[in-house]
Design an enzyme around this catalytic site. Structure first.
Site, PDB file in Angstrom:
ATOM      1  N   GLU A  29      53.323  40.193  46.101  1.00  7.47           N
ATOM      2  CA  GLU A  29      53.640  38.915  46.728  1.00  7.47           C
ATOM      3  C   GLU A  29      54.662  38.180  45.868  1.00  7.47           C
ATOM      4  O   GLU A  29      54.779  36.970  45.912  1.00  7.47           O
ATOM      5  CB  GLU A  29      52.392  38.080  46.997  1.00  7.47           C
ATOM      6  CG  GLU A  29      51.426  37.939  45.864  1.00  7.47           C
ATOM      7  CD  GLU A  29      50.189  37.134  46.265  1.00  7.47           C
ATOM      8  OE1 GLU A  29      50.351  35.998  46.709  1.00  7.47           O
ATOM      9  OE2 GLU A  29      49.075  37.656  46.097  1.00  7.47           O
TER      10      GLU A  29
ATOM     11  N   CYS B 205      46.969  38.912  47.951  1.00 12.52           N
ATOM     12  CA  CYS B 205      46.415  39.834  46.949  1.00 12.52           C
ATOM     13  C   CYS B 205      45.743  41.059  47.555  1.00 12.52           C
ATOM     14  O   CYS B 205      45.436  42.006  46.838  1.00 12.52           O
ATOM     15  CB  CYS B 205      45.411  39.099  46.067  1.00 12.52           C
ATOM     16  SG  CYS B 205      46.042  37.570  45.403  1.00 12.52           S
TER      17      CYS B 205
ATOM     18  N   THR C 114      45.842  30.058  35.542  1.00 10.15           N
ATOM     19  CA  THR C 114      45.353  31.383  35.967  1.00 10.15           C
ATOM     20  C   THR C 114      46.478  32.411  36.088  1.00 10.15           C
ATOM     21  O   THR C 114      46.277  33.475  36.653  1.00 10.15           O
ATOM     22  CB  THR C 114      44.632  31.285  37.331  1.00 10.15           C
ATOM     23  OG1 THR C 114      45.596  30.943  38.339  1.00 10.15           O
ATOM     24  CG2 THR C 114      43.531  30.249  37.330  1.00 10.15           C
TER      25      THR C 114
ATOM     26  N   HIS D 190      38.150  41.138  43.873  1.00  9.97           N
ATOM     27  CA  HIS D 190      39.406  40.460  43.532  1.00  9.97           C
ATOM     28  C   HIS D 190      39.088  39.336  42.539  1.00  9.97           C
ATOM     29  O   HIS D 190      38.178  38.528  42.777  1.00  9.97           O
ATOM     30  CB  HIS D 190      40.056  39.881  44.790  1.00  9.97           C
ATOM     31  CG  HIS D 190      41.195  38.964  44.466  1.00  9.97           C
ATOM     32  ND1 HIS D 190      42.279  39.392  43.732  1.00  9.97           N
ATOM     33  CD2 HIS D 190      41.401  37.641  44.720  1.00  9.97           C
ATOM     34  CE1 HIS D 190      43.115  38.368  43.562  1.00  9.97           C
ATOM     35  NE2 HIS D 190      42.605  37.303  44.143  1.00  9.97           N
TER      36      HIS D 190
HETATM   37  N1  CAA Z   1      33.556  23.574  29.671  1.00  9.16           N
HETATM   38  C1  CAA Z   1      33.016  24.482  30.531  1.00  9.16           C
HETATM   39  N2  CAA Z   1      33.352  24.538  31.855  1.00  9.16           N
HETATM   40  C2  CAA Z   1      34.271  23.661  32.292  1.00  9.16           C
HETATM   41  C3  CAA Z   1      34.868  22.707  31.461  1.00  9.16           C
HETATM   42  C4  CAA Z   1      34.467  22.677  30.094  1.00  9.16           C
HETATM   43  N3  CAA Z   1      34.993  21.811  29.242  1.00  9.16           N
HETATM   44  N4  CAA Z   1      35.735  21.979  32.212  1.00  9.16           N
HETATM   45  C5  CAA Z   1      35.674  22.464  33.480  1.00  9.16           C
HETATM   46  N5  CAA Z   1      34.797  23.476  33.534  1.00  9.16           N
HETATM   47  C6  CAA Z   1      34.445  24.301  34.686  1.00  9.16           C
HETATM   48  C7  CAA Z   1      34.225  23.522  35.961  1.00  9.16           C
HETATM   49  O1  CAA Z   1      32.922  23.003  36.054  1.00  9.16           O
HETATM   50  C8  CAA Z   1      34.525  24.577  37.011  1.00  9.16           C
HETATM   51  O2  CAA Z   1      33.431  25.454  37.149  1.00  9.16           O
HETATM   52  P1  CAA Z   1      32.508  25.411  38.455  1.00  9.16           P
HETATM   53  O3  CAA Z   1      33.436  25.547  39.630  1.00  9.16           O
HETATM   54  O4  CAA Z   1      31.587  26.560  38.304  1.00  9.16           O
HETATM   55  O5  CAA Z   1      31.841  24.054  38.437  1.00  9.16           O
HETATM   56  C9  CAA Z   1      35.634  25.431  36.364  1.00  9.16           C
HETATM   57  O6  CAA Z   1      35.573  25.121  34.970  1.00  9.16           O
HETATM   58  C10 CAA Z   1      37.030  25.083  36.865  1.00  9.16           C
HETATM   59  O7  CAA Z   1      37.204  23.703  36.716  1.00  9.16           O
HETATM   60  P2  CAA Z   1      37.910  22.851  37.858  1.00  9.16           P
HETATM   61  O8  CAA Z   1      37.306  23.202  39.187  1.00  9.16           O
HETATM   62  O9  CAA Z   1      37.915  21.435  37.451  1.00  9.16           O
HETATM   63  O10 CAA Z   1      39.368  23.483  37.747  1.00  9.16           O
HETATM   64  P3  CAA Z   1      40.703  22.998  38.399  1.00  9.16           P
HETATM   65  O11 CAA Z   1      40.467  22.118  39.572  1.00  9.16           O
HETATM   66  O12 CAA Z   1      41.556  22.493  37.320  1.00  9.16           O
HETATM   67  O13 CAA Z   1      41.345  24.355  38.879  1.00  9.16           O
HETATM   68  C11 CAA Z   1      41.449  26.061  40.562  1.00  9.16           C
HETATM   69  C12 CAA Z   1      40.622  25.454  39.433  1.00  9.16           C
HETATM   70  C13 CAA Z   1      41.404  25.122  41.768  1.00  9.16           C
HETATM   71  C14 CAA Z   1      40.856  27.400  40.957  1.00  9.16           C
HETATM   72  C15 CAA Z   1      42.915  26.250  40.089  1.00  9.16           C
HETATM   73  O14 CAA Z   1      42.979  27.081  38.965  1.00  9.16           O
HETATM   74  C16 CAA Z   1      43.797  26.844  41.169  1.00  9.16           C
HETATM   75  O15 CAA Z   1      44.293  26.150  42.061  1.00  9.16           O
HETATM   76  N6  CAA Z   1      44.057  28.179  41.090  1.00  9.16           N
HETATM   77  C17 CAA Z   1      44.900  28.898  42.045  1.00  9.16           C
HETATM   78  C18 CAA Z   1      44.163  29.227  43.315  1.00  9.16           C
HETATM   79  C19 CAA Z   1      43.072  30.243  43.094  1.00  9.16           C
HETATM   80  O16 CAA Z   1      43.084  31.033  42.165  1.00  9.16           O
HETATM   81  N7  CAA Z   1      42.095  30.262  44.013  1.00  9.16           N
HETATM   82  C20 CAA Z   1      41.035  31.251  43.970  1.00  9.16           C
HETATM   83  C21 CAA Z   1      40.634  31.698  45.359  1.00  9.16           C
HETATM   84  S1  CAA Z   1      42.082  32.233  46.277  1.00  9.16           S
HETATM   85  C22 CAA Z   1      42.422  33.803  45.687  1.00  9.16           C
HETATM   86  O17 CAA Z   1      41.601  34.438  45.086  1.00  9.16           O
HETATM   87  C23 CAA Z   1      43.796  34.365  45.941  1.00  9.16           C
HETATM   88  C24 CAA Z   1      44.579  34.319  44.676  1.00  9.16           C
HETATM   89  O18 CAA Z   1      44.559  35.274  43.893  1.00  9.16           O
HETATM   90  C25 CAA Z   1      45.363  33.134  44.366  1.00  9.16           C
END
Ligand code: CAA
Length: 445
Positions: free
Chosen positions: A83, A120, A163, A244
C-alpha cells in the site's frame, strides 16, 4: 489432493532503527510505557536513503531464490502486495523482476506479474491467488513468488507515527511446501469502511479509534464465516494464532475477543463457568446496550482467568517478537507474526509437524480473512535460516534529528537528498530517477 502452501520465506527489514522509549518519548514528552506497555512497541524500522519498497522486496526475494537454488525459470508468477506504491500504472513487481534480472542470466518474461491492493490484507490475498493458480493446475510445475513490501509512514505528528515501520517479506508458494499448507476453508468479513485510507496521497487519513473497532468487527465476522465454511476454531486445535499486527496492543484486544468467541459452547466455557459464569447471550437481554455491558463485564473477568492468560502467553505472545522491534509493516505484518511464532517454536524445540496455526489477516477499508495452516515437514530447516534477528540488531540507531531527515527523504513530495547511514553490501539499491521519472536500481557487491 496435493498440499499447496508456503515453501520458503525471507524477511528484509529497513536498515534504520528509531528507538521509541529512548529516542522518541523524551522529544514527544510521553511516558516510555505508552510505547512499550500501551502499544507494545520498542522500535520502528525505517528504510535507509538507498532503500525503498522495491529494494527491500527485491533483496528479500533474491535471498530466497539463492537459498533455494532457484532461477527465474522456476517462478511462474510474481505478485507484490503493497500500500506504498509510487506509480498508479506500472506495478512494483516489474521493478522487482527488473532488479532480479540484473543478477540472473535468465529473465522473467514468462512470469505473470501483478500488484495487489487492499490495505494490509493484500499480502494474504496474494497468497490466496497463488494457491488458486497452483490448485487450478495453471502453474506448469512452477512456483509463485509473493512479496509483501511496505514503508508504513504517517504524517509527522499523526498518532499513527508511533506505529511506523518498513520491511518486506518474500514467500515462495509451491506444491508440497516445506513450511505450511494453507487450508481450503477460508472465512471473510468485508464491509465498505472509511477507517484508514490514502485517497491519492502518500500518508494515510486515519480515524485511529474507529480503525480498531472495525478491525475487531471484521475479524469476528471472518471467524464466523470460517466456522460456516467448516473450519474448526476450538483453541486447543491451534498452537499459534498469528494476526495482523499494526502494533501488539491491537493484538492484545483481538486475542481476548477471539478467545471469547472460540470458547463459546465448548468445554472451556463450561470449565470457566464456575468462576466467571457463562457468556452472556444476546437473546437473554431486553436491549443491545444491556447485552454489550454484560459482555464487557464478562471480558474483564475472562482477561484475568488463568486459562486465558496461559492461552495468550502460549498462542499469541510468541507471534509478536519481531513486530515489537520493527513496527507496522502493513502487508507483511501478519507474515512476520507467523515467522516470529515459528522462530519461537524452533528456539523451544517444539515438535510442530502436523500442528495448526489459525491465521487472521486484516486490511482497513475493510476486510478480514481467517484461514488455517498446517505445519509441514522441513519447517524448522527453513525457519532456522532466517536472519531477521541479526538484521534487527545491526540496524543504525537514529537520533531524532536523523529520523526527521529520513522521514523527509521518503516523503514522495519532498525528494530530499540524504547520505546513507549504512554501507550497502550485496544488495539492490535505489540509484535515482530516469527520463520518465521511473526509479532506477542497481546491485551493489
Ligand atoms: N503506560 C501504559 N499504557 C499506556 C500509557 C502508559 N503511560 N499511556 C497510554 N497507554 C495505553 C492506553 O491505555 C492504550 O491502551 P488500551 O487501548 O488497552 O487502553 C494504549 O496505550 C494506546 O494509547 P492511546 O489509545 O491513548 O493511543 P493513541 O490514541 O495515541 O493512538 C492509535 C493509538 C489510535 C492506534 C494510533 O496509534 C493510530 O492511529 N494508529 C494507526 C491506525 C492503526 O494502527 N489502527 C489499528 C487498526 S487498523 C489496522 O490494523 C490496519 C493498519 O495496519 C493501519
Amino acid at each position: 489432493m496435493t498440499a499447496v502452501g508456503i515453501d520458503a520465506v525471507e524477511i528484509w527489514t529497513g536498515k534504520l532503527k528509531l528507538d521509541l522509549p529512548e529516542t522518541v518519548a523524551p522529544i514527544k514528552d510521553k511516558d516510555p510505557d505508552y510505547y512499550t506497555k500501551g502499544l507494545g512497541l520498542y522500535a520502528s524500522s525505517f528504510p535507509d536513503a538507498h532503500e525503498d519498497i522495491v529494494t527491500m522486496g527485491a533483496n528479500a526475494a533474491y535471498r530466497l531464490m539463492e537459498r533455494k537454488g532457484l532461477t527465474p525459470d522456476d517462478i511462474g508468477r510474481i505478485d507484490v502486495a503493497t500500500e506504498s506504491a509510487f506509480d498508479n500504472s506500472k506495478p512494483v513487481s516489474t521493478y522487482i523482476a527488473g532488479c532480479l534480472e540484473q543478477v540472473y542470466d535468465e529473465d522473467f518474461h514468462h512470469a505473470n506479474k501483478g500488484e495487489r491492493k487492499f490495505a494490509c490484507i493484500a499480502g494474504t490475498q496474494s497468497l490466496d491467488d497463488a494457491y488458486n493458480w497452483i490448485k487450478a493446475g495453471r502453474n506448469r510445475g512452477r512456483s509463485a513468488l509473493v512479496v509483501a513490501t511496505d514503508t508504513a509512514l504517517y504524517a509527522r505528528g499523526d498518532p499513527g507515527e508511533a506505529t511506523q515501520g518498513a520491511g518486506a517479506v518474500a514467500m515462495l508458494i509451491s506444491e508440497d511446501p516445506s513450511i505450511v499448507e494453507l487450508s481450503t476453508e477460508q472465512g471473510y468479513g468485508s464491509a465498505d469502511e472509511t477507517d484508514f485510507l490514502k485517497p491519492n496521497q502518500q500518508f494515510p487519513s486515519v480515524d485511529g479509534k474507529r480503525s480498531m473497532q472495525v478491525y475487531l468487527a471484521r475479524m469476528r465476522e471472518a471467524l464466523e464465516d470460517f466456522e460456516n465454511a467448516g473450519g474448526e476454531t476450538h483453541p486447543d486445535d491451534y498452537v499459534f494464532g498469528p494476526y495482523h499486527t499494526p502494533f501488539p496492543g491491537m493484538v492484545r484486544k483481538a486475542g481476548l475477543f477471539a478467545f471469547r468467541h472460540t470458547i463459546r459452547d465448548t468445554d472451556i466455557e463450561d470449565e470457566l463457568a464456575a468462576k466467571i459464569g457463562r457468556q452472556p447471550r444476546e437473546d437473554e437481554y431486553d436491549d443491545r446496550e444491556a447485552y454489550e455491558e454484560a459482555i464487557r463485564a464478562y471480558m474483564d473477568d475472562l482477561k484475568s482467568t488463568e486459562q486465558y492468560r496461559e492461552w495468550y502467553a502460549n498462542t499469541i505472545e510468541p507471534t509478536l517478537g519481531i513486530s515489537r522491534e520493527v513496527g507496522n509493516w502493513y502487508t507483511g505484518s501478519v507474515h512476520i507474526a507467523r515467522a516470529s511464532a515459528l522462530q519461537y517454536a524452533v528456539e523451544n524445540d517444539m515438535g510442530m509437524v502436523g500442528k495448526k496455526l489459525l491465521v487472521g489477516s486484516y486490511g482497513s477499508g475493510a476486510q478480514a480473512e481467517i484461514h488455517a495452516e498446517t505445519v509441514q515437514d522441513g519447517w524448522d530447516e527453513e525457519i532456522t535460516q532466517l536472519s531477521i534477528d541479526e538484521q534487527i540488531r545491526n540496524r543504525h540507531n537514529l537520533t531524532y534529528e536523523e529520523y526527521e531527515l529520513v522521514h523527509d527523504r521518503h516523503n514522495h513530495d519532498k525528494r530530499v537528498e540524504l547520505d546513507d547511514f549504512t554501507e550497502p553490501e550485496n544488495e539492490f539499491v535505489f540509484t535515482g530517477r530516469g527520463e520518465m521519472d521511473e526509479r532506477t536500481y542497481e546491485y551493489v557487491e
